[in-house]
Design an enzyme around this catalytic site. Structure first.
Site, short mmCIF file in Angstrom:
data_model
loop_
_atom_site.label_atom_id
_atom_site.label_comp_id
_atom_site.label_asym_id
_atom_site.label_seq_id
_atom_site.Cartn_x
_atom_site.Cartn_y
_atom_site.Cartn_z
N VAL A 1 0.82 -1.21 0.00
CA VAL A 1 0.00 0.00 0.00
C VAL A 1 0.86 1.26 0.00
CG1 VAL A 1 -1.95 -1.12 1.12
CG2 VAL A 1 -0.23 0.05 2.52
N GLY A 2 2.17 1.12 0.10
CA GLY A 2 3.05 2.28 0.05
C GLY A 2 3.73 2.64 1.36
N LYS A 3 3.80 1.70 2.31
CA LYS A 3 4.42 1.99 3.61
C LYS A 3 5.89 2.38 3.47
CE LYS A 3 3.78 -1.97 5.62
NZ LYS A 3 3.20 -2.68 4.45
N THR B 1 10.75 -9.73 5.12
CA THR B 1 10.87 -10.99 4.40
C THR B 1 11.23 -10.73 2.94
OG1 THR B 1 8.50 -11.06 3.84
CG2 THR B 1 9.18 -12.09 5.92
N LYS C 1 12.51 -1.61 11.15
CA LYS C 1 11.44 -2.54 10.79
C LYS C 1 11.65 -3.80 11.62
CE LYS C 1 8.83 -4.41 6.94
NZ LYS C 1 8.37 -4.09 5.59
N HIS D 1 7.59 3.40 0.87
CA HIS D 1 7.73 4.65 0.13
C HIS D 1 7.47 5.84 1.05
CE1 HIS D 1 7.79 7.26 -3.33
NE2 HIS D 1 6.54 7.66 -3.13
N SER E 1 -2.49 6.67 -0.46
CA SER E 1 -1.42 6.48 -1.43
C SER E 1 -1.97 5.95 -2.75
CB SER E 1 -0.38 5.50 -0.86
OG SER E 1 0.64 5.24 -1.79
N ASP E 2 -1.69 6.67 -3.83
CA ASP E 2 -2.14 6.24 -5.16
C ASP E 2 -1.31 5.04 -5.63
OD1 ASP E 2 -3.77 8.42 -5.00
OD2 ASP E 2 -3.10 9.35 -6.87
#
Length: 234
Positions: free
Chosen positions: A13-15, A41, A37, A17, A173-174
């Site tokens: 989903v864009g985390k 994985t 983090k 980024h 987020s697009d």
């Protein structure tokens, strides 16, 4: 409060980024930011999320710090509980707690990236959200801006609040160059109103890092204001 948790409503989903853009923004604002983090994985090493985030922020990757920045790394691109089992290993919560505390001590603001969605199992007896609830880190939710996001985002918000985890707001987020403008506008309005949550901005699709950073500035300011509102961060 000197940590912020970046949670996604799901995978891709864009985390990462957003974490890279946020870290870059903080550093340019003179705030000593860091990245962590708890589990990553995938076969790449150093872990791809770490390399992407630091690269976006122009921060050099230091090999000696990787094990503190990414506490657990497993080769199989799957949920951490399964990826660990395939290597005969297990996620150790105490290792996460210890490294989290140590990294918080090294940075003015630590950006912690989640793993998939908040209900992902770190091990078969521990969900990501349960460790997050224990540590009570203020959480920023990253959600897709397009079709399907209402259900996933409202469920994520409900799960966080059920465990009394403070929610800073939602960033959309697009996932494509051209999202349906009517749909996105209504998604943001509906989630903001029905989820009773602050909408902190929308990340437009921008593969060029320079354009992405420029577009992130107003979002970064809004996020920083939300962080400062609930902390002693100067």
């Amino acid at each position: 409060m000197n940590a912020i948790f970046v949670a996604g409503t799901g995978t891709d989903v864009g985390k990462t980024h957003l974490c890279g853009l946020l870290l870059d923004f903080l550093l340019k604002e003179g705030i000593q930011g860091g990245y962590q983090k708890w589990a990553a994985t995938g076969s790449e090493y150093p872990p791809a999320d770490l390399a992407q985030c630091l690269g976006m922020a122009g921060v050099s990757l230091v090999p000696e710090l990787v094990s503190s920045q990414v506490v657990h790394h497993f080769a199989l691109p799957a949920s951490p509980h399964l990826a660990a089992e395939q290597e005969g290993r297990v996620v150790e919560p105490e290792s996460i707690r210890r490294n989290f505390r140590e990294m918080c001590g090294l940075h003015e603001l630590l950006v912690v990236e989640g793993v998939g969605g908040v209900m992902v199992p770190l091990r078969r007896d521990l969900l990501l959200i349960d460790l997050l609830a224990e540590l009570k880190i203020p959480t920023l939710v990253v959600a897709k801006s397009g079709l399907g996001t209402i259900n996933h985002t409202l469920l994520t918000l409900a799960a966080l609040r059920h465990r009394e985890i403070p929610v800073l707001g939602v960033v959309f987020s697009d996932g494509a160059p051209e999202e349906d403008a009517l749909l996105v506008a209504d998604n943001m309005r509906t989630i903001g109103e029905m989820g009773q949550v602050a909408v902190l901005g929308r990340l437009l699709y921008a593969p060029d890092p320079g354009r992405a950073k420029e577009g992130f500035i107003p979002i970064g300011r809004t996020i920083l204001a939300a962080i400062r509102k609930g902390s002693s961060l100067g």
